[in-house]
Design an enzyme around this catalytic site. Sequence first.
Site, PDB file in Angstrom:
ATOM      1  N   GLU A 161       0.842  -1.206   0.000  1.00 42.70           N
ATOM      2  CA  GLU A 161       0.000   0.000   0.000  1.00 42.70           C
ATOM      3  C   GLU A 161       0.874   1.251   0.000  1.00 42.70           C
ATOM      4  OE1 GLU A 161      -3.709   0.390   0.362  1.00 42.70           O
ATOM      5  OE2 GLU A 161      -3.100   2.418  -0.177  1.00 42.70           O
ATOM      6  N   HIS A 177       0.343  -9.335  -2.485  1.00 41.06           N
ATOM      7  CA  HIS A 177      -1.043  -8.893  -2.626  1.00 41.06           C
ATOM      8  C   HIS A 177      -1.426  -8.970  -4.096  1.00 41.06           C
ATOM      9  CE1 HIS A 177      -4.153  -5.651  -2.734  1.00 41.06           C
ATOM     10  NE2 HIS A 177      -4.464  -6.170  -1.574  1.00 41.06           N
ATOM     11  N   ARG A 207      -5.369 -15.414   2.300  1.00 38.37           N
ATOM     12  CA  ARG A 207      -6.398 -14.459   2.735  1.00 38.37           C
ATOM     13  C   ARG A 207      -7.259 -14.030   1.563  1.00 38.37           C
ATOM     14  NH1 ARG A 207      -5.860  -8.202   2.613  1.00 38.37           N
ATOM     15  NH2 ARG A 207      -6.360  -8.831   0.498  1.00 38.37           N
ATOM     16  N   THR A 217     -11.744   0.920   1.562  1.00 41.00           N
ATOM     17  CA  THR A 217     -10.900   1.355   0.448  1.00 41.00           C
ATOM     18  C   THR A 217     -10.911   2.859   0.231  1.00 41.00           C
ATOM     19  OG1 THR A 217     -11.365  -0.776  -0.548  1.00 41.00           O
ATOM     20  CG2 THR A 217     -10.523   0.930  -2.023  1.00 41.00           C
ATOM     21  N   HIS A 276      -8.522   3.083   5.001  1.00 40.74           N
ATOM     22  CA  HIS A 276      -7.962   4.339   4.475  1.00 40.74           C
ATOM     23  C   HIS A 276      -8.373   5.509   5.360  1.00 40.74           C
ATOM     24  CE1 HIS A 276      -5.851   3.340   0.703  1.00 40.74           C
ATOM     25  NE2 HIS A 276      -6.428   2.175   0.960  1.00 40.74           N
ATOM     26  N   HIS A 320       0.909  24.164  32.252  1.00 26.61           N
ATOM     27  CA  HIS A 320       1.275  22.800  31.842  1.00 26.61           C
ATOM     28  C   HIS A 320       2.688  22.454  32.331  1.00 26.61           C
ATOM     29  CE1 HIS A 320      -1.895  21.784  28.677  1.00 26.61           C
ATOM     30  NE2 HIS A 320      -2.269  22.923  29.209  1.00 26.61           N
TER      31      HIS A 320
HETATM   32  C1  HCA Z   1      -5.735  -1.805  -3.570  1.00 22.65           C
HETATM   33  C2  HCA Z   1      -6.964  -1.810  -2.732  1.00 22.65           C
HETATM   34  C3  HCA Z   1      -6.783  -2.057  -1.268  1.00 22.65           C
HETATM   35  C4  HCA Z   1      -6.800  -3.525  -0.923  1.00 22.65           C
HETATM   36  C5  HCA Z   1      -6.901  -3.823   0.533  1.00 22.65           C
HETATM   37  C6  HCA Z   1      -6.860  -5.281   0.904  1.00 22.65           C
HETATM   38  C7  HCA Z   1      -7.974  -1.333  -0.608  1.00 22.65           C
HETATM   39  O1  HCA Z   1      -5.080  -0.768  -3.645  1.00 22.65           O
HETATM   40  O2  HCA Z   1      -5.431  -2.823  -4.169  1.00 22.65           O
HETATM   41  O3  HCA Z   1      -6.545  -6.112   0.073  1.00 22.65           O
HETATM   42  O4  HCA Z   1      -7.089  -5.567   2.088  1.00 22.65           O
HETATM   43  O5  HCA Z   1      -7.779  -0.312   0.029  1.00 22.65           O
HETATM   44  O6  HCA Z   1      -9.085  -1.817  -0.799  1.00 22.65           O
HETATM   45  O7  HCA Z   1      -5.590  -1.462  -0.796  1.00 22.65           O
HETATM   46 CU    CU Z   2      -5.771   0.239   0.406  1.00 21.26          CU
END
Ligand code: HCA
Ligand code: CU
Length: 382
Positions: free
Chosen positions: A15, A74, A136, A171, A200, A294
């Site tokens: 990310e 991922h 996952r 997201t 996010h 303070h």
């Molecule tokens: C992305 C989307 C992701 C995936 C999050 C996850 C999101 O950029 O591929 O796989 O848990 O925010 O949904 O980062």
């Molecule tokens: Cu994300």
Amino acid sequence: MPFDRYHIIESTLREGEQFSTATFTTAQKLEIAGLLDDFGVEMIEMTSPCASPQSEADIRAVMAAGLNARILTHIRCHKDDALRALDTGVHGVDIVIGTSPLLMQHSHGKSINQIVDLAADVLTFVRAQAPDIILRFSTEDTFRSRESDLLRVYLAVAEMGLVDRLGVADTVGIALPQQVYSMVQQLVRLTGLDVEFHGHNDSGCAIANACAALEGGATHIDTTVLGIGERNGITPLGGLIARLYTLNRAYVTKYNLPLLPQIDWLVADICAISIPFNNYITGTSAFIHKAGIHAKAVLADPSTYEIIQPGDFGLVREVAIGHRLTGWNGIRERALALGLNLDESTLKAITQDVKRQADVRPLALDEIDHLLRTAAAAAVIG
Ligand code: HCA
Ligand code: CU
């Protein structure tokens, strides 16, 4: 209790690489991964090998480093992606597919039934190839997906008995803590599987949402260093640590806390950004106390105005005294630090002098030291 057994999935190398100014070299990825491993994060998520040739090579490089942390990659819910991920020898694969009406229409064009079929296909394939891999499955844009669609997908995936963990992703940073709590709690109750939260920060709830996820029973939280990621990023590692530390310091003692500043500084440096002044723990002003009231209390007992002990992170507090809000207790503390034993009336007079001068401009510490030393010398002569 999830707070006692949660794992951090540190996604700076996935990310975080989606942050506007982040382009990590192999050496930088190794340095970041090494520090995160020393810090003690349980899992490190890396960009898909399908992204670029270097991305694939970097997964192999980090794998070869032999870290304690499990290395994950991922990928989209595709067999081809899965095959390339498996080929790198990673410990785990995180698979994601969009389930919100917007993403179903504009991202992959599949219906919910097609998503379930595809998930069955890809997950079965991965499990057959790699029986021991950590697997996952996550829905993208969970909080703008229809609840009935989510349940259909998650329950179908859980019933397949192929995954170790389900993922919930905010997201677009739209979710509120109560929604995250309910969603996670429902998934835990219905499936009994481990649940991961990825949140996010578009509307400033990423840390609160991560905490709510843990309260709801989540076992894994995604973070990035300084919170970097798409747009304004996700739950920051340091922010999550600050939140959990203040709930109960025991929740974070499994991590090597004094490494946190070094990790934040390294990633800020690599991304050519500065650490925000108000950043959790490592912001420049995180442990500066200013107003006289303070300062007096903090000098007597830091916990009056501090819920995090800077020393736990290898940092020091500062009591700022060269300004108009200063008080004589702070001035006295400075005199004592210089080894000067001035009486109360002298210290109060110096304090008034500092306030008068600071009305024009703040005073540097050496200017205050000069006032204190001059007063001490005058007292000796007098
Ligand atoms: C992305 C989307 C992701 C995936 C999050 C996850 C999101 O950029 O591929 O796989 O848990 O925010 O949904 O980062
Ligand atoms: Cu994300």
